[in-house]
Design a protein around this motif. Structure first.
Motif, PDB file in Angstrom:
ATOM      1  N   ASP A  59      -6.146   4.834  -1.600  1.00 52.39           N
ATOM      2  CA  ASP A  59      -6.384   3.595  -0.867  1.00 52.39           C
ATOM      3  C   ASP A  59      -6.324   2.363  -1.764  1.00 52.39           C
ATOM      4  OD1 ASP A  59      -6.770   4.838   1.597  1.00 52.39           O
ATOM      5  OD2 ASP A  59      -8.864   5.271   1.143  1.00 52.39           O
ATOM      6  N   ARG A  60      -6.251   2.594  -3.088  1.00 55.21           N
ATOM      7  CA  ARG A  60      -6.308   1.472  -4.014  1.00 55.21           C
ATOM      8  C   ARG A  60      -5.167   1.533  -5.029  1.00 55.21           C
ATOM      9  NH1 ARG A  60     -12.831   1.405  -5.460  1.00 55.21           N
ATOM     10  NH2 ARG A  60     -13.564   1.093  -3.322  1.00 55.21           N
ATOM     11  N   ASN A 111       0.878  -1.173   0.000  1.00 57.99           N
ATOM     12  CA  ASN A 111       0.000   0.000   0.000  1.00 57.99           C
ATOM     13  C   ASN A 111       0.913   1.220   0.000  1.00 57.99           C
ATOM     14  OD1 ASN A 111       0.727   0.636   2.780  1.00 57.99           O
ATOM     15  ND2 ASN A 111      -0.701  -0.976   3.401  1.00 57.99           N
TER      16      ASN A 111
END
Length: 478
Positions: free
Chosen positions: A204-205, A154
């Motif tokens: 977040d992706r 992430n």
């Protein structure tokens, strides 16, 4: 439909969809694309016009900014607002507009004589200042390196690992990146990936197998000495007229004891001064636990509030705080505590050790770093002051002077006992230039005082709770 009209329509849609808990996620998507101060100002005006229309939410609330912060290892989107009814700046959840943290600005407003409109402008200007810069500059350019996203990655993890590698490469093996460092680097990664294989639409992706551009900054410090370009000796420069010069020439309260030093608590040097900060930090640390527990109801193991300081001072004066075997504050220490209580918000902002606002009070970590923070900021302000007001001492009528030439000027000062005050100022200037990445052959230009950043560890002085001192008004010519 104009861009600002479009973002206003999205505000209205969010309110109409859920009047009690509007989700401003779509509004933030547009806001993130702003590249200038002007765009921020236009879109903020459109957002607030839509927010206030029909008084559907809180007519007293104005939106200041949108952003993203790290929280418990994750990422949280927020919206910052100001409520003129309560004089509070609030950090709200982007998804439901609920207040997560707030700070009462009533005391600051009274102290500085500010009304609601002025507060909104100051808060907005603080947000917009970083947008008011050219997008293309010869002083610094960005480079990137590729990174293939791995399963389980992430942006938080990637940014943290990258910062660790940077610290290792610079010899700071034990230095750990702060939450603010990681958050800022995530934003840089996002900006470097607006398009291409690893384009980031939602922080977040991200997807395994895609390739990200990881920023590698090339700054003025990395320019070789051979890049020095001598100024044109035939050009007579017109010195910039700066607010700092107005302070010195036009306000008696701001005239420094030395022409080479900006006094503390003035526009040119809004710090309280490194010496005073050191004294306050020492006495706050000395009586920290006693101040928190004097009333039998400590605010928490980590925080010290202005009320607790004032209570301890009052008890010390009437002798009720005296306990056999424990130190008793003398008159000088009491005076330092009284000063500290007046700007405890400034001390509390030293470290980013609270989520959202630094509003609960001063931690030991805040206090321990306070003196060093004031010293760092004061050094930068003093260097800027010297360059703004005494550049001709270094360069004559030329547009530039090299660091080596400043060092030569410094040596001349060192053998003249009448130049002691200026010697201190030049030594500080050289120290600040070194920290800013200037080498011996690097040119220092007229106006380069602005290259000596107002930030320390990424935060401006006001973001650290520092005082706001308005630009002085010129005295009328008689």
């Amino acid at each position: 439909m104009t861009l600002e009209a479009g973002i206003g329509a999205k505000v209205e849609t969010a309110i109409a969809t859920n009047p009690d808990k509007p989700n401003f996620g779509e509004v933030y998507k547009d806001w993130k694309n702003n590249e200038s101060k002007e765009e921020n100002q236009k879109e903020r005006a459109a957002i607030n016009e839509a927010l206030h229309k029909g008084k559907k939410i809180l007519p007293s609330v104005s939106i200041i900014d949108f952003g993203t912060v790290a929280a418990d290892g994750g990422i949280v989107d927020y919206v910052d607002t100001y409520d003129s009814e309560t004089n509070k700046m609030q950090r709200r959840d982007l998804k439901d507009f609920s207040v997560k943290q707030e700070k009462d600005l009533t005391e600051e407003m009274k102290r500085d004589g500010l009304n609601d409109e002025q507060v909104v402008k100051l808060l907005a200007d603080s947000v917009d200042k970083n947008k008011d810069k050219p997008q293309t500059t010869t002083d610094a350019k960005a480079d990137v390196k590729p990174y293939q996203i791995q399963p389980g990655d992430n942006l938080w993890k990637i940014a943290k690992n990258e910062l660790n590698e940077i610290n290792k490469a610079s010899g700071d093996v034990d230095k750990k990146p702060s939450t603010k460092d990681i958050q800022d680097f995530i934003q840089k990664i996002q900006q470097a990936n607006q398009s291409g294989d690893g384009a980031i639409e939602n922080i977040d992706r991200i997807y395994a197998g895609k390739t990200l551009n990881i920023p590698v900054a090339k700054t003025k410090a990395e320019k070789s000495d051979s890049n020095y370009v001598a100024p044109n000796p035939d050009v007579t420069p017109t010195p910039d007229k700066t607010p700092t010069q107005d302070v010195v020439k036009n306000t008696s309260a701001s005239i420094p004891a030395s022409p080479f030093k900006a006094e503390a608590n003035t526009y040119a040097n809004p710090t309280i001064g490194a010496d005073q900060a050191k004294e306050e930090a020492e006495v706050l640390n000395k009586y920290f636990d006693k101040m928190r527990t004097l009333d039998g109801d400590p605010s928490g193991a980590e925080y010290l509030t202005a009320d607790e300081i004032k209570g301890f001072v009052a008890a010390s004066k009437d002798k009720t705080a005296i306990v056999e075997g424990e130190p008793i504050p003398d008159a000088q220490e009491i005076a330092a505590l009284e000063r500290a209580a007046k700007h405890i918000h400034r001390i509390a902002g030293t470290n980013d050790d609270e989520f959202f606002f630094e509003s609960s009070g001063a931690t030991r970590k805040d206090i321990e770093g306070f003196a060093e923070q004031e010293k760092e900021f004061e050094g930068r302000y003093q260097a800027r002051f010297y360059l703004d007001n005494h550049f001709n001492n270094l360069a004559g009528e030329k547009n530039a002077v090299s660091v080596s030439q400043i060092k030569e000027y410094r040596e001349k000062l060192s053998v003249d006992s009448t130049k002691a005050a200026e010697l201190v100022a030049v030594d500080n200037l050289l120290d600040q230039l070194k920290k800013a990445g200037y080498r011996d052959g690097s040119p220092v230009l007229r106006g380069d005082s602005k290259e000596i950043r107002k930030e320390v560890r990424g935060f401006s002085y006001q973001e650290h709770g520092g005082a706001y001192i308005p630009v002085p008004v010129k005295s009328p010519t008689k």
